[in-house]
Design a protein around this motif. Structure first.
Motif, PDB file in Angstrom:
ATOM      1  N   ARG A   1       4.417  11.428   4.482  1.00 56.69           N
ATOM      2  CA  ARG A   1       5.133  12.382   3.725  1.00 56.69           C
ATOM      3  C   ARG A   1       6.366  11.947   2.629  1.00 56.69           C
ATOM      4  N   PRO A   2       7.017  10.864   3.848  1.00 56.12           N
ATOM      5  CA  PRO A   2       7.789  10.046   2.938  1.00 56.12           C
ATOM      6  C   PRO A   2       7.132   9.583   1.629  1.00 56.12           C
ATOM      7  N   LEU A   3       5.787   8.876   1.550  1.00 59.60           N
ATOM      8  CA  LEU A   3       5.359   8.219   0.673  1.00 59.60           C
ATOM      9  C   LEU A   3       5.266   9.192  -0.149  1.00 59.60           C
ATOM     10  N   ALA A   4       4.443  11.178  -0.393  1.00 55.42           N
ATOM     11  CA  ALA A   4       3.998  11.848  -1.072  1.00 55.42           C
ATOM     12  C   ALA A   4       5.382  12.333  -2.449  1.00 55.42           C
ATOM     13  N   GLU A   5       6.718  11.874  -0.835  1.00 55.17           N
ATOM     14  CA  GLU A   5       7.883  12.485  -1.816  1.00 55.17           C
ATOM     15  C   GLU A   5       8.428  11.705  -2.799  1.00 55.17           C
ATOM     16  N   ALA A   6       8.379  10.696  -1.822  1.00 51.15           N
ATOM     17  CA  ALA A   6       8.732   9.562  -2.823  1.00 51.15           C
ATOM     18  C   ALA A   6       7.743   9.321  -4.728  1.00 51.15           C
ATOM     19  N   LYS A   7       6.557   9.959  -4.086  1.00 54.41           N
ATOM     20  CA  LYS A   7       6.034   9.867  -5.578  1.00 54.41           C
ATOM     21  C   LYS A   7       6.484  11.258  -6.425  1.00 54.41           C
ATOM     22  N   ALA A   8       6.309  12.356  -6.083  1.00 54.95           N
ATOM     23  CA  ALA A   8       6.801  13.439  -6.369  1.00 54.95           C
ATOM     24  C   ALA A   8       7.951  12.708  -7.167  1.00 54.95           C
ATOM     25  N   ARG A   9       9.415  12.356  -6.433  1.00 58.02           N
ATOM     26  CA  ARG A   9      10.621  12.733  -7.663  1.00 58.02           C
ATOM     27  C   ARG A   9      10.760  10.511  -8.558  1.00 58.02           C
ATOM     28  N   GLY A  10       9.047  10.184  -8.291  1.00 53.47           N
ATOM     29  CA  GLY A  10       8.451   9.534  -9.318  1.00 53.47           C
ATOM     30  C   GLY A  10       8.905   7.575  -9.089  1.00 53.47           C
ATOM     31  N   VAL A  11       9.612   7.460  -7.054  1.00 50.80           N
ATOM     32  CA  VAL A  11       9.284   5.760  -7.553  1.00 50.80           C
ATOM     33  C   VAL A  11       8.077   5.066  -7.691  1.00 50.80           C
ATOM     34  N   ASP A  12       8.249   4.110  -8.608  1.00 47.47           N
ATOM     35  CA  ASP A  12       6.723   3.444  -8.635  1.00 47.47           C
ATOM     36  C   ASP A  12       6.418   2.951  -6.909  1.00 47.47           C
ATOM     37  N   ILE A  13       5.639   3.972  -6.354  1.00 50.64           N
ATOM     38  CA  ILE A  13       5.604   2.776  -5.293  1.00 50.64           C
ATOM     39  C   ILE A  13       3.689   3.540  -5.224  1.00 50.64           C
ATOM     40  N   THR A  14       3.597   2.520  -4.232  1.00 50.34           N
ATOM     41  CA  THR A  14       2.064   2.481  -3.674  1.00 50.34           C
ATOM     42  C   THR A  14       1.545   2.482  -2.338  1.00 50.34           C
ATOM     43  N   GLY A  15       0.893   2.507  -1.863  1.00 50.45           N
ATOM     44  CA  GLY A  15       0.168   2.744  -0.394  1.00 50.45           C
ATOM     45  C   GLY A  15      -1.015   2.062  -0.075  1.00 50.45           C
ATOM     46  N   GLU A  16      -1.032   1.300   1.158  1.00 52.21           N
ATOM     47  CA  GLU A  16      -2.317   1.132   1.535  1.00 52.21           C
ATOM     48  C   GLU A  16      -2.971   1.207   3.229  1.00 52.21           C
ATOM     49  N   THR A  17      -4.070   1.769   3.170  1.00 51.14           N
ATOM     50  CA  THR A  17      -4.007   0.998   4.847  1.00 51.14           C
ATOM     51  C   THR A  17      -5.488   0.605   5.134  1.00 51.14           C
ATOM     52  N   CYS A  18      -5.678   0.217   5.967  1.00 54.33           N
ATOM     53  CA  CYS A  18      -6.438  -0.265   6.240  1.00 54.33           C
ATOM     54  C   CYS A  18      -7.604  -0.354   7.462  1.00 54.33           C
ATOM     55  N   PRO A  19      -8.895  -1.062   7.638  1.00 60.38           N
ATOM     56  CA  PRO A  19      -9.915  -0.265   8.266  1.00 60.38           C
ATOM     57  C   PRO A  19      -9.567  -0.588   9.762  1.00 60.38           C
ATOM     58  N   CYS A  20      -8.857  -1.216  10.593  1.00 56.33           N
ATOM     59  CA  CYS A  20      -8.995  -0.594  11.609  1.00 56.33           C
ATOM     60  C   CYS A  20      -7.994   0.660  12.369  1.00 56.33           C
ATOM     61  N   TYR A  21      -7.120   0.852  11.628  1.00 56.69           N
ATOM     62  CA  TYR A  21      -6.332   2.638  11.206  1.00 56.69           C
ATOM     63  C   TYR A  21      -7.512   3.370  11.045  1.00 56.69           C
ATOM     64  N   LEU A  22      -9.087   3.574  10.356  1.00 58.74           N
ATOM     65  CA  LEU A  22      -9.972   3.715   9.981  1.00 58.74           C
ATOM     66  C   LEU A  22     -10.664   4.871  10.791  1.00 58.74           C
ATOM     67  N   PHE A  23     -10.705   3.408  11.530  1.00 55.22           N
ATOM     68  CA  PHE A  23     -12.039   3.015  12.797  1.00 55.22           C
ATOM     69  C   PHE A  23     -12.276   2.949  14.011  1.00 55.22           C
ATOM     70  N   LEU A  24     -10.582   2.659  13.973  1.00 53.72           N
ATOM     71  CA  LEU A  24      -9.843   2.850  15.989  1.00 53.72           C
ATOM     72  C   LEU A  24      -8.990   3.764  15.968  1.00 53.72           C
ATOM     73  N   ASN A  25      -8.877   3.887  17.022  1.00 53.79           N
ATOM     74  CA  ASN A  25      -7.876   5.185  17.756  1.00 53.79           C
ATOM     75  C   ASN A  25      -7.648   4.400  19.097  1.00 53.79           C
ATOM     76  N   SER A  26      -6.228   5.342  19.432  1.00 56.12           N
ATOM     77  CA  SER A  26      -5.935   5.029  21.172  1.00 56.12           C
ATOM     78  C   SER A  26      -7.326   5.375  22.039  1.00 56.12           C
ATOM     79  N   THR A  27      -8.493   6.148  21.180  1.00 54.64           N
ATOM     80  CA  THR A  27      -8.708   5.314  22.291  1.00 54.64           C
ATOM     81  C   THR A  27     -10.073   4.018  22.775  1.00 54.64           C
TER      82      THR A  27
END
Ligand code: NCD
Ligand code: ZN
Ligand code: ZN
Length: 430
Positions: A201-227
């Motif tokens: 949400r803060p990432l999308a809001e900043a983009k909408a305001r025109g901030v030059d902001i990018t974001g990354e995620t990493c495989p561990c957050y995609l392929f693993l979870n709390s289980t």
């Protein structure tokens, strides 16, 4: 001649978040082993982090790192540190060739103190004058420390406590604060290792305001979870922590619709002894990622969770655009560097930590079956990996990307469409 029938010819991955540990922690990794892992993983350019010992906080330390990086198999950018106490060094770091800056807003490996908001404002002002991107480990340190103290005082020691100590709010707060400072100063910023749905949400809001902001995620957050905490124990410890299955689902969605710009590995090697700890707080955080990223993501492509065009955008095109490497890296087109990963999309392998080229021979993906493997890697036209073997004599072939960043860049958007069309046609030909 190389027979690529049945294969995919992709631009090599550009990974803007790796830790190669030299100087100071070379028992975990060094520039030769880290860049070998990149070559084996289909990654042709890496941006290396400053939390070494000493940290890369002045021109002299940057020059020492340039010296260490002379044995790299792949091309590289170097991060300068931006902290409370080295604001006077930032100009010197830029003059010495820093390619981007790293700001630790929360505590992590290396124990580098996080800057106050005032120091962040000053650093953003200085760096924004040069246009270099500032990557942020976005976690509010005070909230995090309080939680950890409370858990440690209660004598709690379950792997899940690592997750409890870093609730998503510490990242949400930091992303919002960094975005406000970037908006004020015009700095270009990048949010590292996005782990939660809440940060979107803060990432999308900043983009909408025109901030030059990018974001990354990493495989561990995609392929693993709390289980996975109970099964993996202290091995899963990483900053920020792996979160809930609903967070992973939101991150996959964000990769597809462009809300998150790119994937990076946060390649953070530690020895098996450092990782396997009875007390979770004693385990070092992070694990190597360069050799598992492409096989894991290609498996997701094989399963239909992502298209191959999405993967090229996320792994090569977007990081090239964001970090000033467009148009000669991150694409396959006339005039571009031949930075290429040739992939066998049908090849099946089982991930084994013991066969990693990284010195950090421990991975939470141990034993995982993958479909799709980079079988050759070329950096500027030269094989650095061939037929799943490292080309040992290419140690030293890697070059720093400073000159590329200084080249004038054409508008990336039209180019992005062109590369997507080209990749699609290559896929048709394969
Ligand atoms: C990284 C490391 O070990 O350098 N560890 C991690 O858990 N991600 C530091 C970092 O990126 O925060
Ligand atoms: Zn971090
Ligand atoms: Zn990191």
């Amino acid at each position: 001649r190389l027979d690529v029938s049945g294969k995919l010819v992709l631009p090599g991955a550009i990974d803007v978040h790796v830790h190669f540990r030299e100087p100071g922690y070379t028992h975990k990794e060094d520039w030769q082993t880290g860049s070998a892992a990149a070559a084996m993983g289909g990654t042709t350019t890496v941006f290396e982090m400053p939390n070494t010992n000493p940290p890369t906080r002045s021109a002299a330390e940057l020059r020492a790192k340039q010296e260490a990086a002379r044995k790299s198999h792949v091309d590289f950018g170097l991060y300068g540190l931006f902290a409370e106490d080295n604001l006077d060094e930032l100009e010197g770091l830029i003059a010495a060739g820093a390619n981007a800056f790293k700001c630790f807003m929360g505590n992590t490996f290396g124990n580098l103190p996080s800057p106050s908001t005032g120091a962040m404002l000053e650093g953003f002002e200085i760096i924004s004058r040069h246009g270099l991107r500032i990557s942020l480990h976005a976690e509010e340190a005070t909230i995090m420390a309080r939680r950890q103290e409370r858990l440690a005082a209660a004598g709690r020691n379950a792997p899940l406590d690592h997750l409890l100590s870093r609730p998503a709010i510490v990242a949400v707060e930091a992303v919002g604060r960094a975005a406000a400072l970037a908006e004020w100063t015009g700095a270009r910023i990048h949010i590292l290792h996005i782990s939660s749905a809440a940060e979107l949400r803060p990432l999308a809001e900043a983009k909408a305001r025109g901030v030059d902001i990018t974001g990354e995620t990493c495989p561990c957050y995609l392929f693993l979870n709390s289980t996975d905490y109970a099964r993996l124990g202290s091995v899963i410890r990483v900053n920020p922590p792996v979160r809930e299955a609903s967070d992973s689902a939101a991150l996959w969605h964000a990769l597809r619709n462009g809300a998150i710009d790119m994937i990076a590995t946060d390649h953070a090697p530690h020895t098996p002894e450092e990782k396997a700890q009875a007390v979770i707080w004693r385990a070092d955080c992070g694990f190597p990622g360069l050799e598992t990223q492409m096989p894991l993501m290609l498996t997701a492509v094989a399963e239909g969770r992502l298209t191959i065009e999405d993967y090229v955008r996320l792994s090569a095109e977007a990081p090239a655009c964001a970090f000033g490497l467009w148009p000669v890296k991150g694409r396959i087109a006339p005039g571009a560097h031949a930075d290429i990963a040739v992939v066998d999309p049908r090849r099946r392998e089982t991930i084994r930590a013991a066969s990693l080229h990284s010195r950090g021979k421990v991975t939470p993906f141990e034993g995982r079956e993958v479909t799709g493997v980079p079988i050759h890697t070329l950096v500027r036209g030269r094989f650095v990996q061939r037929d799943r073997r490292l080309v040992a004599e290419t140690a030293g072939w890697g070059r720093q990307v400073t000159e590329i960043q200084r080249m004038p860049t054409p508008a990336p958007r039209n180019e992005a469409l062109a590369i997507r069309a080209l990749t699609a046609s290559l896929r048709g030909a394969a």
